[in-house]
Design a protein around this motif. Structure first.
Motif, mmCIF file in Angstrom:
data_model
loop_
_atom_site.group_PDB
_atom_site.id
_atom_site.type_symbol
_atom_site.label_atom_id
_atom_site.label_comp_id
_atom_site.label_asym_id
_atom_site.label_seq_id
_atom_site.Cartn_x
_atom_site.Cartn_y
_atom_site.Cartn_z
ATOM 1 N N CYS A 20 0.856 -1.187 0.000
ATOM 2 C CA CYS A 20 0.000 0.000 0.000
ATOM 3 C C CYS A 20 0.890 1.233 0.000
ATOM 4 O O CYS A 20 1.907 1.243 0.675
ATOM 5 N N ASP A 58 -15.318 -11.533 -3.782
ATOM 6 C CA ASP A 58 -14.821 -10.834 -4.961
ATOM 7 C C ASP A 58 -14.778 -9.343 -4.616
ATOM 8 O O ASP A 58 -15.800 -8.663 -4.621
ATOM 9 N N LEU A 59 -13.573 -8.881 -4.291
ATOM 10 C CA LEU A 59 -13.391 -7.504 -3.848
ATOM 11 C C LEU A 59 -13.818 -6.497 -4.913
ATOM 12 O O LEU A 59 -14.499 -5.518 -4.611
ATOM 13 N N ALA A 60 -13.449 -6.740 -6.158
ATOM 14 C CA ALA A 60 -13.814 -5.818 -7.241
ATOM 15 C C ALA A 60 -15.333 -5.712 -7.359
ATOM 16 O O ALA A 60 -15.879 -4.621 -7.530
ATOM 17 N N SER A 69 -15.940 1.549 -7.625
ATOM 18 C CA SER A 69 -14.849 0.959 -8.415
ATOM 19 C C SER A 69 -14.187 1.949 -9.360
ATOM 20 O O SER A 69 -12.979 1.903 -9.562
ATOM 21 N N SER A 91 -6.354 0.254 -5.709
ATOM 22 C CA SER A 91 -6.827 -1.121 -5.939
ATOM 23 C C SER A 91 -5.763 -2.127 -5.531
ATOM 24 O O SER A 91 -6.066 -3.129 -4.882
ATOM 25 N N ASN A 92 -4.522 -1.855 -5.917
ATOM 26 C CA ASN A 92 -3.424 -2.751 -5.536
ATOM 27 C C ASN A 92 -3.291 -2.820 -4.017
ATOM 28 O O ASN A 92 -3.061 -3.889 -3.461
ATOM 29 N N ASN A 127 -6.081 -4.903 -2.596
ATOM 30 C CA ASN A 127 -5.813 -6.318 -2.872
ATOM 31 C C ASN A 127 -4.712 -6.842 -1.960
ATOM 32 O O ASN A 127 -4.767 -8.000 -1.538
ATOM 33 N N LEU A 133 -6.474 -7.561 1.256
ATOM 34 C CA LEU A 133 -7.242 -8.798 1.160
ATOM 35 C C LEU A 133 -6.319 -10.017 1.194
ATOM 36 O O LEU A 133 -6.618 -11.012 1.849
ATOM 37 N N GLN A 134 -5.188 -9.924 0.503
ATOM 38 C CA GLN A 134 -4.215 -11.019 0.512
ATOM 39 C C GLN A 134 -3.702 -11.273 1.933
ATOM 40 O O GLN A 134 -3.604 -12.411 2.369
#
Length: 133
Positions: free
Chosen positions: A51, A100-102, A111, A119-120, A123, A126-127
């Motif tokens: 991030c 599904d995050l998106a 979005s 977004s990265n 993600n 979430l990872q």
């Protein structure tokens, strides 16, 4: 998979927004609802890498269900984290793998406002959640 009650409430809130300014204001309001992390919790071990802003994630599990808390030094990101946690708190590792995050942020109408770096970052969060699960 059905939405948690709090996530459904957020979805209802965001469905009434007519434009980005309203969504941004609402996003920051949701971010203010995040429980603050202590100084000790804002440590390198809890930091999410990937991030641009500083993000910390603290997790524990109760009977196999995730209980997550997070914070960031960026206001908009705190709002995005709050909405992410609404969607995934209380899930099992198996249920988490189906999120599904998106799609979640698309349902909220956010979005298009997620820059590639944001977004990265989400993600990466979430990872990290999946690793902790």
């Amino acid at each position: 998979m059905s939405l948690p009650v709090a996530a459904s409430a957020a979805l209802a809130d965001f469905s009434h927004c007519s434009g980005w300014e309203q969504r941004a204001r609402l996003l920051m309001q949701w971010g203010e609802r995040l429980a603050p992390l202590s100084e000790a919790e804002q440590c390198e071990d809890n930091r999410v890498h990937g991030c641009e802003s500083r993000v910390w994630l603290v997790a524990d599990s109760d009977a196999g269900r995730l209980n997550l808390r997070a914070s960031s030094d960026a206001r908009l990101l705190r709002g995005l984290l709050a909405l992410l946690l609404l969607r995934v708190n209380g899930l099992t590792a198996a249920e988490l793998s189906e999120v599904d995050l998106a799609e979640w942020f698309a349902q909220l109408g956010l979005s298009r406002q997620l820059s590639p770096s944001r977004s990265n970052g989400l993600n990466a969060v979430l990872q990290r959640i999946r690793e902790l699960a």
